[in-house]
Design a protein around this motif. Structure first.
Motif, PDB file in Angstrom:
ATOM      1  N   VAL A  43       0.873  -1.171   0.000  1.00  9.61           N
ATOM      2  CA  VAL A  43       0.000   0.000   0.000  1.00  9.61           C
ATOM      3  C   VAL A  43       0.912   1.224   0.000  1.00  9.61           C
ATOM      4  O   VAL A  43       1.588   1.493   0.990  1.00  9.61           O
ATOM      5  CB  VAL A  43      -0.920   0.020   1.234  1.00  9.61           C
ATOM      6  N   PRO A  44       0.970   1.969  -1.106  1.00  4.80           N
ATOM      7  CA  PRO A  44       1.902   3.095  -1.184  1.00  4.80           C
ATOM      8  C   PRO A  44       1.483   4.245  -0.282  1.00  4.80           C
ATOM      9  O   PRO A  44       0.326   4.323   0.159  1.00  4.80           O
ATOM     10  CB  PRO A  44       1.841   3.497  -2.661  1.00  4.80           C
ATOM     11  N   GLN A  45       2.435   5.138  -0.005  1.00  8.79           N
ATOM     12  CA  GLN A  45       2.152   6.296   0.831  1.00  8.79           C
ATOM     13  C   GLN A  45       1.051   7.150   0.219  1.00  8.79           C
ATOM     14  O   GLN A  45       0.193   7.673   0.918  1.00  8.79           O
ATOM     15  CB  GLN A  45       3.423   7.125   1.027  1.00  8.79           C
ATOM     16  N   GLU A  46       1.082   7.299  -1.108  1.00 14.06           N
ATOM     17  CA  GLU A  46       0.026   8.011  -1.835  1.00 14.06           C
ATOM     18  C   GLU A  46      -0.787   6.969  -2.597  1.00 14.06           C
ATOM     19  O   GLU A  46      -0.323   6.416  -3.582  1.00 14.06           O
ATOM     20  CB  GLU A  46       0.633   9.020  -2.812  1.00 14.06           C
ATOM     21  N   PRO A  47      -1.995   6.633  -2.123  1.00 16.70           N
ATOM     22  CA  PRO A  47      -2.812   5.610  -2.783  1.00 16.70           C
ATOM     23  C   PRO A  47      -2.977   5.885  -4.275  1.00 16.70           C
ATOM     24  O   PRO A  47      -3.146   7.030  -4.685  1.00 16.70           O
ATOM     25  CB  PRO A  47      -4.158   5.696  -2.040  1.00 16.70           C
ATOM     26  N   LEU A  48      -2.936   4.816  -5.058  1.00 11.92           N
ATOM     27  CA  LEU A  48      -2.974   4.945  -6.520  1.00 11.92           C
ATOM     28  C   LEU A  48      -4.334   4.506  -7.045  1.00 11.92           C
ATOM     29  O   LEU A  48      -4.502   3.397  -7.531  1.00 11.92           O
ATOM     30  CB  LEU A  48      -1.847   4.108  -7.155  1.00 11.92           C
ATOM     31  N   LEU A  49      -5.314   5.372  -6.913  1.00 19.82           N
ATOM     32  CA  LEU A  49      -6.660   5.077  -7.389  1.00 19.82           C
ATOM     33  C   LEU A  49      -6.992   5.953  -8.587  1.00 19.82           C
ATOM     34  O   LEU A  49      -6.522   7.082  -8.698  1.00 19.82           O
ATOM     35  CB  LEU A  49      -7.683   5.327  -6.270  1.00 19.82           C
ATOM     36  N   PHE A  50      -7.823   5.407  -9.475  1.00 18.55           N
ATOM     37  CA  PHE A  50      -8.305   6.188 -10.613  1.00 18.55           C
ATOM     38  C   PHE A  50      -9.476   7.037 -10.137  1.00 18.55           C
ATOM     39  O   PHE A  50     -10.529   6.493  -9.758  1.00 18.55           O
ATOM     40  CB  PHE A  50      -8.739   5.260 -11.749  1.00 18.55           C
ATOM     41  N   PRO A  51      -9.342   8.363 -10.123  1.00 21.37           N
ATOM     42  CA  PRO A  51     -10.345   9.225  -9.466  1.00 21.37           C
ATOM     43  C   PRO A  51     -11.731   9.143 -10.053  1.00 21.37           C
ATOM     44  O   PRO A  51     -12.724   9.292  -9.330  1.00 21.37           O
ATOM     45  CB  PRO A  51      -9.740  10.631  -9.624  1.00 21.37           C
ATOM     46  N   ASN A  52     -11.850   8.902 -11.368  1.00 20.83           N
ATOM     47  CA  ASN A  52     -13.169   8.909 -11.998  1.00 20.83           C
ATOM     48  C   ASN A  52     -13.810   7.529 -12.081  1.00 20.83           C
ATOM     49  O   ASN A  52     -14.908   7.376 -12.625  1.00 20.83           O
ATOM     50  CB  ASN A  52     -13.081   9.519 -13.397  1.00 20.83           C
ATOM     51  N   MET A  53     -13.136   6.531 -11.535  1.00 25.08           N
ATOM     52  CA  MET A  53     -13.719   5.191 -11.451  1.00 25.08           C
ATOM     53  C   MET A  53     -14.339   5.003 -10.072  1.00 25.08           C
ATOM     54  O   MET A  53     -13.984   5.684  -9.113  1.00 25.08           O
ATOM     55  CB  MET A  53     -12.638   4.127 -11.702  1.00 25.08           C
ATOM     56  N   THR A  54     -15.276   4.076  -9.962  1.00 33.30           N
ATOM     57  CA  THR A  54     -15.906   3.812  -8.662  1.00 33.30           C
ATOM     58  C   THR A  54     -14.925   3.092  -7.743  1.00 33.30           C
ATOM     59  O   THR A  54     -13.906   2.547  -8.189  1.00 33.30           O
ATOM     60  CB  THR A  54     -17.164   2.951  -8.814  1.00 33.30           C
ATOM     61  N   VAL A  55     -15.272   3.077  -6.458  1.00 30.29           N
ATOM     62  CA  VAL A  55     -14.448   2.359  -5.480  1.00 30.29           C
ATOM     63  C   VAL A  55     -14.350   0.884  -5.864  1.00 30.29           C
ATOM     64  O   VAL A  55     -13.272   0.293  -5.851  1.00 30.29           O
ATOM     65  CB  VAL A  55     -15.052   2.511  -4.063  1.00 30.29           C
ATOM     66  N   GLU A  56     -15.480   0.288  -6.217  1.00 30.49           N
ATOM     67  CA  GLU A  56     -15.503  -1.127  -6.588  1.00 30.49           C
ATOM     68  C   GLU A  56     -14.619  -1.387  -7.810  1.00 30.49           C
ATOM     69  O   GLU A  56     -13.827  -2.348  -7.831  1.00 30.49           O
ATOM     70  CB  GLU A  56     -16.929  -1.587  -6.871  1.00 30.49           C
ATOM     71  N   GLU A  57     -14.718  -0.548  -8.820  1.00 30.40           N
ATOM     72  CA  GLU A  57     -13.901  -0.726 -10.029  1.00 30.40           C
ATOM     73  C   GLU A  57     -12.420  -0.625  -9.700  1.00 30.40           C
ATOM     74  O   GLU A  57     -11.603  -1.399 -10.231  1.00 30.40           O
ATOM     75  CB  GLU A  57     -14.288   0.318 -11.076  1.00 30.40           C
ATOM     76  N   ASN A  58     -12.061   0.305  -8.835  1.00 30.96           N
ATOM     77  CA  ASN A  58     -10.659   0.456  -8.440  1.00 30.96           C
ATOM     78  C   ASN A  58     -10.149  -0.767  -7.700  1.00 30.96           C
ATOM     79  O   ASN A  58      -9.013  -1.199  -7.904  1.00 30.96           O
ATOM     80  CB  ASN A  58     -10.499   1.695  -7.551  1.00 30.96           C
ATOM     81  N   ILE A  59     -10.966  -1.326  -6.832  1.00 25.72           N
ATOM     82  CA  ILE A  59     -10.537  -2.476  -6.038  1.00 25.72           C
ATOM     83  C   ILE A  59     -10.390  -3.725  -6.901  1.00 25.72           C
ATOM     84  O   ILE A  59      -9.442  -4.513  -6.734  1.00 25.72           O
ATOM     85  CB  ILE A  59     -11.534  -2.733  -4.886  1.00 25.72           C
ATOM     86  N   LEU A  60     -11.296  -3.924  -7.850  1.00 20.58           N
ATOM     87  CA  LEU A  60     -11.314  -5.159  -8.637  1.00 20.58           C
ATOM     88  C   LEU A  60     -10.359  -5.142  -9.822  1.00 20.58           C
ATOM     89  O   LEU A  60     -10.002  -6.207 -10.339  1.00 20.58           O
ATOM     90  CB  LEU A  60     -12.736  -5.431  -9.150  1.00 20.58           C
ATOM     91  N   ILE A  61      -9.924  -3.958 -10.238  1.00 20.18           N
ATOM     92  CA  ILE A  61      -9.138  -3.862 -11.469  1.00 20.18           C
ATOM     93  C   ILE A  61      -7.846  -4.693 -11.384  1.00 20.18           C
ATOM     94  O   ILE A  61      -7.157  -4.694 -10.365  1.00 20.18           O
ATOM     95  CB  ILE A  61      -8.808  -2.386 -11.781  1.00 20.18           C
ATOM     96  N   GLY A  62      -7.583  -5.436 -12.445  1.00 19.56           N
ATOM     97  CA  GLY A  62      -6.328  -6.182 -12.559  1.00 19.56           C
ATOM     98  C   GLY A  62      -6.318  -7.543 -11.916  1.00 19.56           C
ATOM     99  O   GLY A  62      -5.327  -8.283 -12.044  1.00 19.56           O
ATOM    100  N   ILE A  63      -7.384  -7.938 -11.216  1.00 19.35           N
ATOM    101  CA  ILE A  63      -7.417  -9.254 -10.569  1.00 19.35           C
ATOM    102  C   ILE A  63      -8.064 -10.239 -11.538  1.00 19.35           C
ATOM    103  O   ILE A  63      -9.210 -10.061 -11.965  1.00 19.35           O
ATOM    104  CB  ILE A  63      -8.196  -9.211  -9.241  1.00 19.35           C
ATOM    105  N   LYS A  64      -7.339 -11.284 -11.870  1.00 22.36           N
ATOM    106  CA  LYS A  64      -7.768 -12.196 -12.934  1.00 22.36           C
ATOM    107  C   LYS A  64      -8.593 -13.363 -12.368  1.00 22.36           C
ATOM    108  O   LYS A  64      -8.160 -14.511 -12.355  1.00 22.36           O
ATOM    109  CB  LYS A  64      -6.554 -12.714 -13.700  1.00 22.36           C
ATOM    110  N   ARG A  65      -9.769 -13.020 -11.883  1.00 25.89           N
ATOM    111  CA  ARG A  65     -10.741 -14.035 -11.468  1.00 25.89           C
ATOM    112  C   ARG A  65     -12.106 -13.558 -11.946  1.00 25.89           C
ATOM    113  O   ARG A  65     -12.293 -12.356 -12.194  1.00 25.89           O
ATOM    114  CB  ARG A  65     -10.750 -14.229  -9.935  1.00 25.89           C
TER     115      ARG A  65
END
Length: 505
Positions: free
Chosen positions: A88-110
């Motif tokens: 978890v970086p010091q400055e969180p790396l979230l896409f501001p215009n995406m939803t919280v759910e989209e940010n959390i799920l992005i990149g997980i291959k399931r």
């Protein structure tokens, strides 16, 4: 049971150099299931480099990484994630215009439906309240960090790295984060907790390790150490600063008006700063990363906008002026990161040296650039600073770090400042160039320039400063005369530890 059977991560004899700069010098570190290992150390100690090696962002020159007792290559971030390591970086790396759910799920291959179910189960089990449909831009820093932690849990991470997680949190948010960490401990997750705050080590960590100059100086269970033990582990045993380069004999005349004054100066990252810097004085400013040092310097220099308070140069109010006007008035700034903010690396030495004069002075002509004057000014500083170049037309990026720093200094001094801010002036340069920079600073002091010296190298402040102040969480928490400045005092103040209390332990 053998303690090693519970070990989730082990790094052994890790070495890493960048060119001739040896950053890690044989690091050995272990993390067990359910441990919170606090990793502390000064700026430049090598903490970030080690974490990037564990995450596969950097490769190491030699040494081994073991995950759950098995040797792993961890040659890239995908490999680290597959080994259930998450940072978890010091400055969180979230896409501001995406939803919280989209940010959390992005990149997980399931399968997405499976992930959504797992996400809601994590929130339910931990009792975390989250509007998954909200845009990430609406989240507080604490909520962004929680989103990053949930990302890690969804990736079934068993090794979690938290980099300065409380640097931007309120008191209540810190307590909430600590509750989350304790929950994760109970689940057997091993946590590396990077911090500059000594109080947090004793509040949340089970184990502690101190890095200094690329080596581990302290390592063990937290309850085996006092705060003073940790302070000692952070302090160098001997000074590397050549004494003949830093013997300042010029006394400061405190009976005259100060050159520069801040009154209740408040900005983004600092609050109610009051200070004075006198002609020919070096005022040292110490503090850890995130304390507000560089934010203060940038705001004085007109790069950021102050919120309230005033800045006075020789009695004249210069609060909130743009940078060009600030330079014209007589203030200049050597930035912390010369590569990002201090140099035009693909331009020649002449252009870099005189760049600050183009808008703030007529030294180079009114309408047409006087190339002869530009070259003369550059050569004057090359000779004065003993800068090693092939010619003034040489590309600045091809110079060594020390010579690049001399070019930055020359650019600032070409404007004839009466007040100069030096932010980490010797970072990343060798001992020889450091001596040259100290000689330049000495000359400036002798000519009456007022200097604010910001440095993470506490020995530098001890040797150079006439007075010193420390800043902690955006506020000045210590002020010291020349006689009071020593490594213990500055280190304790930087971490907001009571000196007298610790010395009586």
């Amino acid at each position: 049971m053998n303690p090693a059977d519970n070990e989730v991560l082990s790094v052994r004899e890790i070495y890493k150099s960048f060119g001739t700069n040896k950053v890690l010098k044989g690091i050995n570190l272990q993390l067990s299931s359910g441990e919170v290992l606090a990793l502390i150390g000064g700026n430049g100690a090598g903490k970030s480099t080690l974490m990037k090696i564990i995450m596969g962002i950097y490769s190491h020159d030699s040494g081994d990484i073991f995950v759950n007792g098995v040797k792993r290559s961890v040659s890239n971030p995908a490999e680290a994630l597959s080994q259930h390591i998450y940072m978890v970086p010091q400055e969180p790396l979230l896409f501001p215009n995406m939803t919280v759910e989209e940010n959390i799920l992005i990149g997980i291959k399931r399968p997405r439906e499976v992930l959504k179910k797992e996400l809601r189960e994590i929130l339910k089990v931990h009792g975390w309240s989250f509007d998954l449909g909200a845009k990430a831009m609406t989240l507080s820093i604490a909520e962004q960090q929680l989103a990053e932690i949930i990302r890690g849990l969804l990736r079934q991470s068993r090794i979690l790295i938290l980099d300065e997680p409380t640097s931007a949190l309120t008191f209540d948010e810190v307590n909430s984060l600590f509750d989350i960490i304790r929950e994760l401990q109970k689940e057997g997750i091993g946590i590396i907790y990077i911090t500059h705050r000594m109080t947090e080590v004793f509040e949340i960590a089970t184990h502690v390790a101190i890095m200094r100059d690329g080596v581990i100086t302290v390592n063990g269970k937290v309850d085996e150490f006092t705060r003073q033990d940790l302070i000692k582990g952070l302090i160098e045993d001997e000074t590397d600063i050549p004494q003949d380069e830093v013997c300042f004999d010029c006394p400061v005349d405190y009976s005259v008006p100060p050159t520069f004054v801040l009154k209740n100066f408040t900005g983004y990252g600092f609050k109610d700063i009051n200070l004075e810097v006198y002609p020919g004085e070096i005022l040292g400013l110490s503090g850890v990363v995130g304390a507000g040092r560089t934010e203060l310097a940038r705001t004085i220099f007109g790069k950021d906008i102050p919120i309230s308070g005033s800045a006075l140069l020789k009695g004249e109010d210069v609060t909130g002026l743009p940078t060009d006007a600030i330079i014209h008035k007589g203030i200049n700034y050597v930035p912390e990161d010369r590569h990002l903010h201090g140099l035009f690396k693909i331009s020649d030495i002449c252009s870099n040296t005189t760049s600050a004069l183009l808008k703030t002075s007529k030294k180079l002509g009114n309408f047409v650039l006087d190339l002869e004057k530009e070259n003369n000014i550059t050569n004057e500083y090359v000779e004065q600073f003993h800068t090693k170049i092939t010619g003034t037309s040489q590309e600045t990026g091809s110079l060594s770090g020390g010579n690049q720093q001399k070019v930055v200094l020359a650019r600032c001094l070409a404007t004839n400042p009466s007040f100069l801010i030096l932010d980490e002036p010797t970072r990343g340069i060798d001992a020889g160039a450091r001596g040259d920079v100290y000689a330049i600073i000495r000359k400036l002091k002798e000519t009456g320039v007022a200097i604010l010296l910001i440095s993470s190298d506490l020995e530098e402040i001890v040797e150079l400063a006439d007075r010193a102040i420390s800043i902690y969480q955006g506020k000045i928490n210590g002020s010291f005369s020349k006689e009071e400045i020593d490594l213990d005092t500055l280190m304790c103040s930087a971490f907001d530890v009571e000196v007298k209390e610790e010395k009586n332990d």
